[in-house]
Design an enzyme around this catalytic site. Structure first.
Site, PDB file in Angstrom:
ATOM      1  N   GLY A 242       0.838  -1.202   0.000  1.00 33.27           N
ATOM      2  CA  GLY A 242       0.000   0.000   0.000  1.00 33.27           C
ATOM      3  C   GLY A 242       0.865   1.240   0.000  1.00 33.27           C
ATOM      4  O   GLY A 242       0.541   2.244   0.653  1.00 33.27           O
TER       5      GLY A 242
ATOM      6  N   ARG B 216       0.075   5.649  -1.186  1.00 32.48           N
ATOM      7  CA  ARG B 216      -0.863   6.632  -0.620  1.00 32.48           C
ATOM      8  C   ARG B 216      -0.691   6.716   0.898  1.00 32.48           C
ATOM      9  O   ARG B 216      -0.219   5.762   1.520  1.00 32.48           O
ATOM     10  CB  ARG B 216      -2.247   6.107  -0.963  1.00 32.48           C
ATOM     11  CG  ARG B 216      -3.390   6.938  -0.590  1.00 32.48           C
ATOM     12  CD  ARG B 216      -4.672   6.334  -1.080  1.00 32.48           C
ATOM     13  NE  ARG B 216      -5.384   5.706   0.006  1.00 32.48           N
ATOM     14  CZ  ARG B 216      -6.490   5.013  -0.147  1.00 32.48           C
ATOM     15  NH1 ARG B 216      -6.958   4.790  -1.353  1.00 32.48           N
ATOM     16  NH2 ARG B 216      -7.093   4.508   0.885  1.00 32.48           N
TER      17      ARG B 216
ATOM     18  N   ASN C 177       2.250  -2.307   5.471  1.00 35.11           N
ATOM     19  CA  ASN C 177       1.466  -1.099   5.754  1.00 35.11           C
ATOM     20  C   ASN C 177       0.016  -1.212   5.286  1.00 35.11           C
ATOM     21  O   ASN C 177      -0.869  -0.593   5.870  1.00 35.11           O
ATOM     22  CB  ASN C 177       2.145   0.090   5.070  1.00 35.11           C
ATOM     23  CG  ASN C 177       1.225   1.282   4.930  1.00 35.11           C
ATOM     24  OD1 ASN C 177       0.978   1.999   5.902  1.00 35.11           O
ATOM     25  ND2 ASN C 177       0.677   1.499   3.729  1.00 35.11           N
TER      26      ASN C 177
ATOM     27  N   TYR D  14     -11.664  -4.323  13.773  1.00 36.65           N
ATOM     28  CA  TYR D  14     -10.398  -3.670  13.375  1.00 36.65           C
ATOM     29  C   TYR D  14      -9.394  -3.751  14.525  1.00 36.65           C
ATOM     30  O   TYR D  14      -8.217  -4.082  14.317  1.00 36.65           O
ATOM     31  CB  TYR D  14     -10.683  -2.221  12.988  1.00 36.65           C
ATOM     32  CG  TYR D  14      -9.475  -1.405  12.591  1.00 36.65           C
ATOM     33  CD1 TYR D  14      -8.890  -1.553  11.329  1.00 36.65           C
ATOM     34  CD2 TYR D  14      -8.920  -0.469  13.464  1.00 36.65           C
ATOM     35  CE1 TYR D  14      -7.776  -0.784  10.960  1.00 36.65           C
ATOM     36  CE2 TYR D  14      -7.813   0.298  13.103  1.00 36.65           C
ATOM     37  CZ  TYR D  14      -7.248   0.140  11.855  1.00 36.65           C
ATOM     38  OH  TYR D  14      -6.149   0.899  11.491  1.00 36.65           O
TER      39      TYR D  14
ATOM     40  N   ALA E 154      -7.996  -7.253  14.754  1.00 32.63           N
ATOM     41  CA  ALA E 154      -7.050  -7.566  13.669  1.00 32.63           C
ATOM     42  C   ALA E 154      -5.707  -6.884  13.936  1.00 32.63           C
ATOM     43  O   ALA E 154      -4.640  -7.479  13.744  1.00 32.63           O
ATOM     44  CB  ALA E 154      -7.616  -7.117  12.322  1.00 32.63           C
ATOM     45  N   LYS E 155      -5.745  -5.626  14.412  1.00 32.65           N
ATOM     46  CA  LYS E 155      -4.500  -4.909  14.665  1.00 32.65           C
ATOM     47  C   LYS E 155      -3.794  -5.451  15.913  1.00 32.65           C
ATOM     48  O   LYS E 155      -2.558  -5.406  16.001  1.00 32.65           O
ATOM     49  CB  LYS E 155      -4.773  -3.408  14.796  1.00 32.65           C
ATOM     50  CG  LYS E 155      -5.179  -2.754  13.462  1.00 32.65           C
ATOM     51  CD  LYS E 155      -4.066  -2.863  12.424  1.00 32.65           C
ATOM     52  CE  LYS E 155      -4.267  -1.965  11.222  1.00 32.65           C
ATOM     53  NZ  LYS E 155      -3.187  -2.114  10.214  1.00 32.65           N
TER      54      LYS E 155
HETATM   55  P1  NAD Z   1      -4.917   4.743   3.478  1.00 30.46           P
HETATM   56  O1  NAD Z   1      -6.301   4.245   3.308  1.00 30.46           O
HETATM   57  O2  NAD Z   1      -4.543   6.059   2.912  1.00 30.46           O
HETATM   58  O3  NAD Z   1      -3.845   3.681   2.981  1.00 30.46           O
HETATM   59  C1  NAD Z   1      -4.035   2.299   3.014  1.00 30.46           C
HETATM   60  C2  NAD Z   1      -3.211   1.699   1.901  1.00 30.46           C
HETATM   61  O4  NAD Z   1      -3.421   0.279   1.875  1.00 30.46           O
HETATM   62  C3  NAD Z   1      -3.646   2.229   0.527  1.00 30.46           C
HETATM   63  O5  NAD Z   1      -2.514   2.444  -0.274  1.00 30.46           O
HETATM   64  C4  NAD Z   1      -4.488   1.096  -0.027  1.00 30.46           C
HETATM   65  O6  NAD Z   1      -4.548   1.086  -1.429  1.00 30.46           O
HETATM   66  C5  NAD Z   1      -3.713  -0.096   0.540  1.00 30.46           C
HETATM   67  N1  NAD Z   1      -4.505  -1.328   0.514  1.00 30.46           N
HETATM   68  C6  NAD Z   1      -5.738  -1.534   1.031  1.00 30.46           C
HETATM   69  N2  NAD Z   1      -6.134  -2.792   0.794  1.00 30.46           N
HETATM   70  C7  NAD Z   1      -5.102  -3.399   0.110  1.00 30.46           C
HETATM   71  C8  NAD Z   1      -4.906  -4.693  -0.408  1.00 30.46           C
HETATM   72  N3  NAD Z   1      -5.853  -5.641  -0.300  1.00 30.46           N
HETATM   73  N4  NAD Z   1      -3.739  -4.979  -1.039  1.00 30.46           N
HETATM   74  C9  NAD Z   1      -2.769  -4.027  -1.169  1.00 30.46           C
HETATM   75  N5  NAD Z   1      -2.922  -2.769  -0.709  1.00 30.46           N
HETATM   76  C10 NAD Z   1      -4.073  -2.467  -0.073  1.00 30.46           C
HETATM   77  O7  NAD Z   1      -4.692   4.751   5.052  1.00 30.46           O
HETATM   78  P2  NAD Z   1      -3.416   5.044   5.955  1.00 30.46           P
HETATM   79  O8  NAD Z   1      -3.906   5.881   7.066  1.00 30.46           O
HETATM   80  O9  NAD Z   1      -2.262   5.489   5.159  1.00 30.46           O
HETATM   81  O10 NAD Z   1      -3.145   3.577   6.549  1.00 30.46           O
HETATM   82  C11 NAD Z   1      -1.915   2.893   6.443  1.00 30.46           C
HETATM   83  C12 NAD Z   1      -1.821   1.884   7.583  1.00 30.46           C
HETATM   84  O11 NAD Z   1      -1.811   2.588   8.842  1.00 30.46           O
HETATM   85  C13 NAD Z   1      -2.993   0.917   7.658  1.00 30.46           C
HETATM   86  O12 NAD Z   1      -2.520  -0.375   8.006  1.00 30.46           O
HETATM   87  C14 NAD Z   1      -3.843   1.477   8.777  1.00 30.46           C
HETATM   88  O13 NAD Z   1      -4.640   0.498   9.384  1.00 30.46           O
HETATM   89  C15 NAD Z   1      -2.777   2.024   9.709  1.00 30.46           C
HETATM   90  N6  NAD Z   1      -3.252   3.045  10.625  1.00 30.46           N
HETATM   91  C16 NAD Z   1      -3.708   4.265  10.187  1.00 30.46           C
HETATM   92  C17 NAD Z   1      -4.141   5.202  11.114  1.00 30.46           C
HETATM   93  C18 NAD Z   1      -4.655   6.563  10.722  1.00 30.46           C
HETATM   94  O14 NAD Z   1      -5.122   7.289  11.613  1.00 30.46           O
HETATM   95  N7  NAD Z   1      -4.603   6.954   9.469  1.00 30.46           N
HETATM   96  C19 NAD Z   1      -4.097   4.899  12.498  1.00 30.46           C
HETATM   97  C20 NAD Z   1      -3.629   3.679  12.900  1.00 30.46           C
HETATM   98  C21 NAD Z   1      -3.190   2.764  11.963  1.00 30.46           C
END
Ligand code: NAD
Length: 245
Positions: free
Chosen positions: A9, A12, A87, A153, A156-157
């Site tokens: 991922g 983005r 990620n 969620y 899973a985390k």
């Molecule tokens: P985001 O939605 O911008 O990015 C998620 C990325 O994962 C995207 O690039 C998406 O295309 C990719 N993705 C989703 N499903 C996929 C799949 N099946 N195969 C390949 N790629 C896939 O969100 P983000 O905030 O950048 O999240 C990144 C990570 O951080 C995630 O694991 C999320 O759970 C974790 N996270 C985010 C936050 C937050 O507040 N944004 C907080 C805690 C944890």
């Protein structure tokens, strides 16, 4: 010799920040994407414009066959992979557990946990035989503390945290390190379900008094990836501005 990192991922949000920062620090970068090819290509172009090296590989991380192919292509291209950043993740829509059906459960676990397993399982033989590697899993504050209306969620985390700690013990003898970064509230597309006033409330509750940004998380990933962290494994590094912990 430049090191190579795969970022799932990686086109983005937090993944993009990791791709850019690792490339800036002399890593060849493999940007994995599932559906958003455009974002992955734009990120790769940004890296190349600054003199870095990046390729994009499509694979749904929940699909073991696709992940195996991705790792083979990455190895053919760069020969060695030093770092895997798991990620890719999806948020579940906020709902009570009584409304979270099997379909939602499968979807959330398939990407957030099975995806981590698939990518790690595919790359591990290579890292073990090189006696070198750093795997960084992106968990979440909810995996540490539990979030109401985010039970699936959170589970899973939390599974990602258990996976990290156990695998670190199993592969440490081969100098493969496994760590987690656990973001708090980070300003990415994943926050689109929050209203502005909900975001203000979260800022108010955060001791450092702001939302996190993707670079905050990427800096922790860069640290864990490299030699400055070479005696660190099995750890959960929280990047959350002090929220809730
Ligand atoms: P985001 O939605 O911008 O990015 C998620 C990325 O994962 C995207 O690039 C998406 O295309 C990719 N993705 C989703 N499903 C996929 C799949 N099946 N195969 C390949 N790629 C896939 O969100 P983000 O905030 O950048 O999240 C990144 C990570 O951080 C995630 O694991 C999320 O759970 C974790 N996270 C985010 C936050 C937050 O507040 N944004 C907080 C805690 C944890």
């Amino acid at each position: 010799m430049a090191k190579t990192a795969i970022i799932t991922g990686g086109g983005r949000g937090i993944g993009k920040a990791c791709s850019l920062l690792l490339a800036q620090n002399d890593y060849n970068v493999v940007i994995n994407y599932n559906k958003n090819e455009t974002a992955a290509k734009i990120t790769a172009e940004e890296i190349k414009k600054k003199g870095g090296n990046a390729i994009c590989i499509q694979a749904d991380v929940s699909d073991q066959c696709a992940v195996n192919n991705m790792i083979q292509v990455a190895l053919k291209t760069f020969n060695k992979i030093h770092c895997l950043v798991n990620n890719a993740g999806i948020a579940a829509e906020n709902c009570l557990l009584i409304d979270a059906d099997k379909c939602l459960y499968d979807k959330v676990f398939d990407v957030n946990m099975r995806g981590v397993y698939n990518c790690t399982y595919a790359i591990l033989p290579h890292m073990l035989s090189n006696s070198n590697g750093s795997i960084i899993n992106i968990s979440s504050i909810w995996g540490q503390t539990g979030g109401s209306c985010e039970v699936v969620y959170s589970a899973a985390k939390a599974a990602v945290i258990g996976f990290t700690k156990a695998l670190a013990k199993e592969v440490g003898f081969s100098k493969v390190r496994v760590n987690c970064v656990s973001p708090g509230v980070i300003d990415t597309d994943m926050l689109s379900c929050f209203t502005d006033s909900e975001k203000s409330e979260l800022i108010y509750q955060t001791p450092l008094h702001r939302l996190g940004n993707p670079l905050d998380v990427a800096k922790a990933v860069l640290f864990l990836a490299g030699d400055n962290a070479d005696f660190i494994t099995g750890q959960i590094l929280a990047v959350n501005g002090g929220l809730y912990i």
